[in-house]
Structures are given as structure tokens and as C-alpha cells.
Write a protein that holds these residues in place. Structure first.
Motif, PDB file in Angstrom:
ATOM      1  N   LEU A   1       0.103  -0.613  -5.696  1.00 55.05           N
ATOM      2  CA  LEU A   1       0.603  -0.484  -4.325  1.00 55.05           C
ATOM      3  C   LEU A   1       0.881  -1.855  -3.712  1.00 55.05           C
ATOM      4  CD1 LEU A   1      -1.524   2.372  -2.691  1.00 55.05           C
ATOM      5  CD2 LEU A   1       0.925   2.405  -3.176  1.00 55.05           C
ATOM      6  N   LEU A   2       0.011  -2.834  -3.995  1.00 53.25           N
ATOM      7  CA  LEU A   2       0.238  -4.181  -3.462  1.00 53.25           C
ATOM      8  C   LEU A   2       1.519  -4.791  -4.020  1.00 53.25           C
ATOM      9  CD1 LEU A   2      -3.265  -5.930  -3.549  1.00 53.25           C
ATOM     10  CD2 LEU A   2      -2.029  -5.104  -1.546  1.00 53.25           C
ATOM     11  N   MET A   3       1.889  -4.424  -5.234  1.00 55.51           N
ATOM     12  CA  MET A   3       2.980  -5.081  -5.933  1.00 55.51           C
ATOM     13  C   MET A   3       4.327  -4.394  -5.765  1.00 55.51           C
ATOM     14  SD  MET A   3       1.057  -6.069  -9.528  1.00 55.51           S
ATOM     15  CE  MET A   3       2.500  -6.923 -10.186  1.00 55.51           C
ATOM     16  N   HIS A   4       4.354  -3.125  -5.361  1.00 59.47           N
ATOM     17  CA  HIS A   4       5.607  -2.368  -5.347  1.00 59.47           C
ATOM     18  C   HIS A   4       6.193  -2.220  -3.954  1.00 59.47           C
ATOM     19  CE1 HIS A   4       4.328  -1.252  -9.399  1.00 59.47           C
ATOM     20  NE2 HIS A   4       5.557  -0.789  -9.609  1.00 59.47           N
ATOM     21  N   ALA A   5       7.513  -2.050  -3.922  1.00 58.20           N
ATOM     22  CA  ALA A   5       8.203  -1.827  -2.655  1.00 58.20           C
ATOM     23  C   ALA A   5       7.902  -0.440  -2.107  1.00 58.20           C
ATOM     24  CB  ALA A   5       9.714  -1.999  -2.853  1.00 58.20           C
ATOM     25  N   GLU A   6       7.753   0.551  -2.978  1.00 54.61           N
ATOM     26  CA  GLU A   6       7.544   1.936  -2.561  1.00 54.61           C
ATOM     27  C   GLU A   6       6.365   2.542  -3.309  1.00 54.61           C
ATOM     28  OE1 GLU A   6       9.222   3.237  -0.177  1.00 54.61           O
ATOM     29  OE2 GLU A   6      10.890   1.799   0.014  1.00 54.61           O
ATOM     30  N   ALA A   7       5.712   3.511  -2.654  1.00 56.58           N
ATOM     31  CA  ALA A   7       4.561   4.176  -3.274  1.00 56.58           C
ATOM     32  C   ALA A   7       4.957   4.935  -4.532  1.00 56.58           C
ATOM     33  CB  ALA A   7       3.899   5.123  -2.269  1.00 56.58           C
ATOM     34  N   ASP A   8       6.171   5.504  -4.549  1.00 57.74           N
ATOM     35  CA  ASP A   8       6.612   6.232  -5.744  1.00 57.74           C
ATOM     36  C   ASP A   8       6.702   5.296  -6.949  1.00 57.74           C
ATOM     37  OD1 ASP A   8       6.751   8.534  -4.306  1.00 57.74           O
ATOM     38  OD2 ASP A   8       8.942   8.542  -4.099  1.00 57.74           O
ATOM     39  N   GLY A   9       7.182   4.079  -6.712  1.00 57.93           N
ATOM     40  CA  GLY A   9       7.249   3.111  -7.799  1.00 57.93           C
ATOM     41  C   GLY A   9       5.871   2.721  -8.288  1.00 57.93           C
ATOM     42  N   ALA A  10       4.914   2.591  -7.354  1.00 55.37           N
ATOM     43  CA  ALA A  10       3.539   2.263  -7.738  1.00 55.37           C
ATOM     44  C   ALA A  10       2.940   3.367  -8.599  1.00 55.37           C
ATOM     45  CB  ALA A  10       2.695   2.040  -6.485  1.00 55.37           C
ATOM     46  N   ALA A  11       3.203   4.621  -8.229  1.00 56.90           N
ATOM     47  CA  ALA A  11       2.676   5.746  -9.008  1.00 56.90           C
ATOM     48  C   ALA A  11       3.284   5.771 -10.407  1.00 56.90           C
ATOM     49  CB  ALA A  11       2.952   7.056  -8.279  1.00 56.90           C
ATOM     50  N   ALA A  12       4.597   5.503 -10.500  1.00 54.04           N
ATOM     51  CA  ALA A  12       5.255   5.498 -11.813  1.00 54.04           C
ATOM     52  C   ALA A  12       4.698   4.393 -12.699  1.00 54.04           C
ATOM     53  CB  ALA A  12       6.766   5.342 -11.630  1.00 54.04           C
ATOM     54  N   SER A  13       4.426   3.223 -12.123  1.00 54.20           N
ATOM     55  CA  SER A  13       3.876   2.125 -12.916  1.00 54.20           C
ATOM     56  C   SER A  13       2.436   2.413 -13.334  1.00 54.20           C
ATOM     57  CB  SER A  13       3.958   0.817 -12.123  1.00 54.20           C
ATOM     58  OG  SER A  13       5.290   0.356 -12.043  1.00 54.20           O
TER      59      SER A  13
ATOM     60  N   ALA B   1      11.256  -0.876 -12.118  1.00 53.40           N
ATOM     61  CA  ALA B   1      10.538  -0.670 -10.857  1.00 53.40           C
ATOM     62  C   ALA B   1      10.972  -1.746  -9.871  1.00 53.40           C
ATOM     63  CB  ALA B   1       9.025  -0.715 -11.077  1.00 53.40           C
ATOM     64  N   GLU B   2      10.790  -1.460  -8.589  1.00 52.01           N
ATOM     65  CA  GLU B   2      11.197  -2.371  -7.530  1.00 52.01           C
ATOM     66  C   GLU B   2       9.979  -3.111  -6.988  1.00 52.01           C
ATOM     67  OE1 GLU B   2      13.959  -4.278  -5.116  1.00 52.01           O
ATOM     68  OE2 GLU B   2      14.335  -2.828  -6.717  1.00 52.01           O
ATOM     69  N   PRO B   3       9.941  -4.440  -7.100  1.00 54.83           N
ATOM     70  CA  PRO B   3       8.766  -5.176  -6.622  1.00 54.83           C
ATOM     71  C   PRO B   3       8.722  -5.265  -5.103  1.00 54.83           C
ATOM     72  CG  PRO B   3      10.434  -6.708  -7.389  1.00 54.83           C
ATOM     73  CD  PRO B   3      10.939  -5.330  -7.709  1.00 54.83           C
ATOM     74  N   LEU B   4       7.572  -5.685  -4.613  1.00 54.44           N
ATOM     75  CA  LEU B   4       7.399  -5.943  -3.190  1.00 54.44           C
ATOM     76  C   LEU B   4       8.485  -6.904  -2.712  1.00 54.44           C
ATOM     77  CD1 LEU B   4       5.243  -5.440  -0.882  1.00 54.44           C
ATOM     78  CD2 LEU B   4       4.282  -7.645  -1.536  1.00 54.44           C
TER      79      LEU B   4
END
Length: 548
Positions: free
Chosen positions: A88-100, A180-183
Motif C-alpha cells: 500500500l505504501l508503494m502503490h498508486a492504488e489499492a487494487d495495484g497493491a492487492a495484485a502485487s 503495476a503503478e508506483p506511488l
């Protein structure tokens, strides 16, 4: 917590390509070391051994290697909040964090056998190094049995200091591969105060000890997954300066964490951290890059392996550079290898203290999604499909009782890596390239307060080197700080602080002459200045004059 060593290369699943081709995650750090048995577990090689009543996390991962989805689920439940919180700290969106996060646990299923072995080795490595450095404790308490006791990570912390670097590596590679899209971090120009906009609130206080340029470099590498070259290009700084900032940022964060431990635990704390922050590191101050170059291969030629430990632990290197550093650590002398191990481990522990200490429960359906995606797979088969980036123990003569994890099929990759290393090293030998240019341009001049400068510049190769003689010694804490003045409106870059002896013995190599108009040297009373503050002692034009 984080660990000495990452792990072997994750498999490239068709749907979740989490790592680059030709790269391995075992990392040449303490976790390569032998120090082997599983923490708090039975002999997992014995198929007849009765399972523990309350299995450890390492045993759960070993069960996963046997295809036990129940063990895998328990391991997930025990660790997924930390992995998802980091994502979550690293991703732009929560969906991307879940996928990673899903990609991390899919990798753990696919590579469970190798990961279980890796965890056992790294656990013992971490304990052994911690025990070896216990003498760095200013005070050592005494246990009930009269034995000396000191701080040691518990089983859960040991698992996390292995898992967090693995998760970070997978996430960073997903960013670089566009999966994935980073922060969305935005570098702030020096003219507007410097630093970076968009940092998560959770880490702002932890980064206060750093300068703006250090925060910028650290955040863009660790949170946004950039390599140090990508950061240099994005912020308009010299590559050597970014390497220096990453190393110096971690030294400051280590020191801040040590001070916090001393206040909170009456002097007790992590011996690895104390060993990593030596008196020499503190005395030299920040921004001393030991004459870093644009190329990791050239840095290694100059004996700067341990100086690159922080960039390596931050995953701020690319695939080829990681292979070079791994090989260099494997073949280094015992004292150098141990120093490398210690600095990599300390960096990962400090990073985890900051970035992995914000656990968040993952979405309720994430475990079902992971299990659904792996249900049709044979556990561990990914290792065969990718010609095996998996670990086996390889004996190393020095230091004694130390073995490094290498991959059986990775031997061929290492040989290729060595060939690439030799090619890159030959191509990046700045002085040879300049001296081979018949049209190289030479400048000889005197420094303002004594000393002589000789610069040899190759417009054809876009590189040059500067040599110094009879440079005056400076009084007190003053140092020579070297600057690159750019062409156009890009910000000035620091190449670091040097003593007179360092300038004379090492000289300065400069790449990208076309991008810089001048090299300037000033005398600074404070190390790591962001812009020149002191008196200028020399300026060398880096632009080759036109003929005629």
C-alpha cells in the motif's frame, strides 16, 4: 524486519511476471552464508519426522513445499498484513497493491521448496552475525543462568527480515516491467526547496534526519522502485551523486535508529546496526563517494564493493549490476565479505523498521484469489520451467564455516554474467578510453592556493579524467567538495567530499562531458553541502574547444 539476503529469482508466471529474466534473488549478503539450520524447527529433510504441535512459520513454508495448502494458508495469515501494508505504501492504488501482494504469495507457492531452504539459511545467518557482533553492545545483560545475553531477533522478526526484501524486490520489478503503478512521487527542484512531494504520512517523521536530496533519492528508489540511474536522470543529478546519497542516507537512518534504541532500551539494541555504523563512516561525514563512477563495474574495479551495499539492499541496481555485485561478494576476501554482509543486513533491518512497520489486513478475498490461481499448479514446478533459479549450498573457503547459496542452473548464468562484467568493465575503463583517443584534449593549470591539475578530455568518447598533484592539506574538518556544473538549467551536482590525499591518489573520472560545462572544487567546512558555499580553489572547463 529485513534480512541479510533476498532470495532466488522468482519464476516468471505468465500472468504475474514479477522478476526480470536472468536475475536471481538470493543476493550475495549474509543470507548466502551457510550458517544453516531452521530456527525452532525439526529436521525438515526427515519425511518421517512428526510435525510440531505449534508449527513455526519456517515449518509452514516447508509444508507448502510439499503442496500443503493449509500450511500455506496459515503462513499467509501470519505475514500478509505486513506484505500488504508495504505494498500500500508503494502503490498508486489499492487494487495495484492487492495484485502485487498476490504476486508475492504466488511466487512463494511456486518456489516454496527453494524459499523454505533459503529461509533456513538466512535465519541462521542472521543469528550468527548478530551473535558475532554482540561485542559492539556498550552493555551486555546477564541471563538467569549466568550466560551473557544480548538482543536477538525472534522467529517472527527473522521471517519478516527475509520476506520483506523478497516482497519489495518483486514489487519493484513489477513497477519496472509496467505491471503495476508506483506511488506518484514528484521530485521538487532545488530552487523550490528540494525533496519529493507525495510521500506517505506514515514515513515522514522517520525521514526527518535526511537532507532533501537524500530523501529524494531514497524515496524514488525504495518506494517507487527506480534504479539509481533512473533517479539520476529524473532529478538531474550525476549518477555518482545518487549512489553517494543512498549510502549516506542509510548511515543517517542507522544512526537515528541507534539513538532511539539507546533512549528506549538503556543502551541495548541491534549489534548489527552498531557494527554497520563505524567510527570511520561517521568521521568521513556524508557525500564522500570514494570517487564513485557512472558504472558499477568501474566502482568494483576501484574496490568500492562495500560502498555499494546500501544501493544493493535498496534494490536500486539493475539486473546486470546485481549479478556483478553478487559475484563480487562471493569472491571477496573474508573481511570484505563480512563487511558487505553486515551493511546489507543493517540496511534491510532499518528499511523494514520504517517501511514495513505499518501492517494492514489485506482484502478478505485475496487469499482465495491466490489459492485459486495456484490450485492447478504443481508446487515448485516453476523452478523447472525457468531452467531453475534455485539455491543449492556451495562451499566457500573463506571465511571458514560459511557457505553461500547458489543456484544449480544459475552456474551458466554466472558465467554469462562474468563475461558481461568483463565486457562492461573494459568498455567503462575511462582512462583507457581517453588515452586511446588520439584527439583527446589536455588542460594543465594551477589551483588557486597551490597544487596542479591535469585534465584529459575525450569529446569522441564523451569522458575524461582529472589528476592532481601537490594539493594542499586542509585544516580541521574542512574538505574539498567537487561539483559538476551542468549545461543549461539542470541543478548542480556534487561528486562528494575529498581529502588532499584522495584527490591525488584517485583523481576524478567524469562521464557525459557534453552535459557538463565545468568541474569546480570548493573548500567546505560542512560536508555534503547541497550547493557550493566555500571558496573556489579551481575550475576546469569540460567543453573541448572547437579547432581553429
Amino acid at each position: 524486519m529485513s534480512t541479510p539476503n533476498g532470495t532466488d529469482e522468482p519464476d516468471q508466471d505468465p500472468q504475474q511476471e514479477v522478476t526480470p529474466e536472468g536475475e536471481h534473488l538470493e543476493d550475495a549478503a549474509p543470507g548466502h552464508s551457510e550458517y544453516g539450520a531452521e530456527l525452532g524447527t525439526t529436521d525438515t529433510d526427515d519425511e518421517t519426522a512428526a510435525p510440531a504441535e505449534d508449527p513455526t512459520l519456517a515449518e509452514l513454508l516447508t509444508g507448502t513445499a510439499r503442496g500443503d495448502q493449509a500450511a500455506f494458508s496459515l503462513f499467509y495469515e501470519s505475514t500478509s498484513d505486513v506484505v500488504y501494508g508495504l505494498a500500500l505504501l508503494m502503490h498508486a492504488e489499492a487494487d495495484g497493491a492487492a495484485a502485487s501482494a498476490q504476486a508475492v504469495y504466488q511466487h512463494l507457492w511456486d518456489q516454496a521448496e527453494a524459499r523454505a531452504q533459503d529461509l533456513r539459511l538466512q535465519t541462521k545467518a542472521s543469528q550468527t552475525l548478530t551473535d558475532e557482533y554482540a561485542g559492539f553492545e556498550p552493555e551486555i545483560s546477564t541471563g538467569e543462568a549466568g550466560q551473557e545475553a544480548h538482543w536477538r531477533p525472534n522467529e517472527y522478526e527473522l521471517v519478516l527480515e527475509w520476506l520483506v526484501p523478497l516482497a519489495h524486490r518483486i514489487i519493484a520489478e513489477r513497477f519496472r516491467e509496467g505491471l503495476a503503478e508506483p506511488l506518484p512521487l514528484v521530485p521538487v527542484p532545488q530552487s523550490e526547496g528540494g525533496g519529493v512531494a507525495g510521500l506517505p504520512e506514515e514515513v515522514l517523521e522517520d525521514l526527518l534526519p535526511l537532507s532533501d536530496s537524500q530523501v529524494q533519492s531514497l524515496a524514488l528508489t525504495y518506494l517507487a522502485g527506480r534504479s539509481h540511474q533512473m533517479v539520476a536522470q529524473e532529478v538531474g543529478a550525476a549518477v555518482p551523486s545518487v549512489k553517494s546519497r543512498l549510502r549516506d542516507a542509510m548511515t543517517r537512518l542507522h544512526s537515528a535508529r541507534l539513538e532511539g534504541e539507546q533512549r528506549g532500551h538503556e543502551g541495548e539494541g541491534d549489534p548489527i546496526l552498531r557494527a554497520a555504523v563505524t567510527a570511520d563512516d561517521i568521521a568521513r561525514g556524508t557525500a564522500v563517494n570514494r570517487n564513485f563512477t557512472n558504472e558499477v563495474s568501474a566502482d568494483l574495479d576501484k574496490g568500492l564493493l562495500t560502498e555499494l551495499a546500501e544501493a544493493y539492499a535498496l534494490d536500486a541496481v539493475d539486473d546486470a549490476e546485481r549479478a556483478l555485485l553478487d559475484e563480487a561478494a562471493l569472491t571477496a576476501e573474508a573481511s570484505t565479505a563480512q563487511r558487505w554482509d553486515t551493511r546489507v543486513l543493517a540496511t534491510r533491518r532499518t528499511l523494514a523498521e520504517i517501511f514495513a512497520s505499518h501492517p494492514v489486513a489485506p482484502p478478505s478475498g485475496l487469499l482465495d484469489a491466490v489459492l485459486g490461481s495456484v490450485a492447478h499448479k504443481e508446487v515448485g514446478m516453476g523452478m523447472v520451467e525457468t531452467a531453475g533459479f534455485d539455491a543449492e549450498e556451495t562451499e566457500r573457503q573463506v571465511p571458514k564455516a560459511k557457505r553461500w547459496m547458489l543456484i544449480a542452473a544459475f552456474v551458466g548464468v554466472v558465467l554469462v554474467g562474468l563475461l558481461v562484467w568483463l565486457i562492461i568493465t573494459a568498455a567503462s575503463d575511462t582512462r583507457s578510453a581517453v588515452e586511446a583517443d588520439e584527439d583527446a584534449y589536455t588542460i594543465e593549470q594551477e589551483m588557486n592556493d597551490g597544487g596542479e591539475v591535469r585534465a584529459v578530455l575525450s569529446e569522441q568518447e564523451d569522458v575524461g579524467f582529472i589528476e592532481f598533484e601537490d594539493v594542499p592539506e586542509l585544516d580541521g574538518e574542512a574538505t574539498y567538495q567537487v561539483w559538476l556544473l551542468p549545461v543549461g538549467e539542470s541543478p548542480i551536482s556534487s561528486l562528494g567530499n575529498f581529502t588532499a590525499d584522495e584527490l591525488e591518489s584517485d583523481g576524478i573520472d567524469v562521464s557525459g562531458l557534453a552535459q557538463h560545462r565545468m568541474l569546480q572544487i570548493t573548500v567546505e567546512q560542512v560536508r555534503n553541502e547541497e550547493t557550493p558555499q566555500g571558496d573556489t580553489v579551481t575550475e576546469v572547463s569540460l567543453q573541448v574547444p572547437e579547432e581553429g
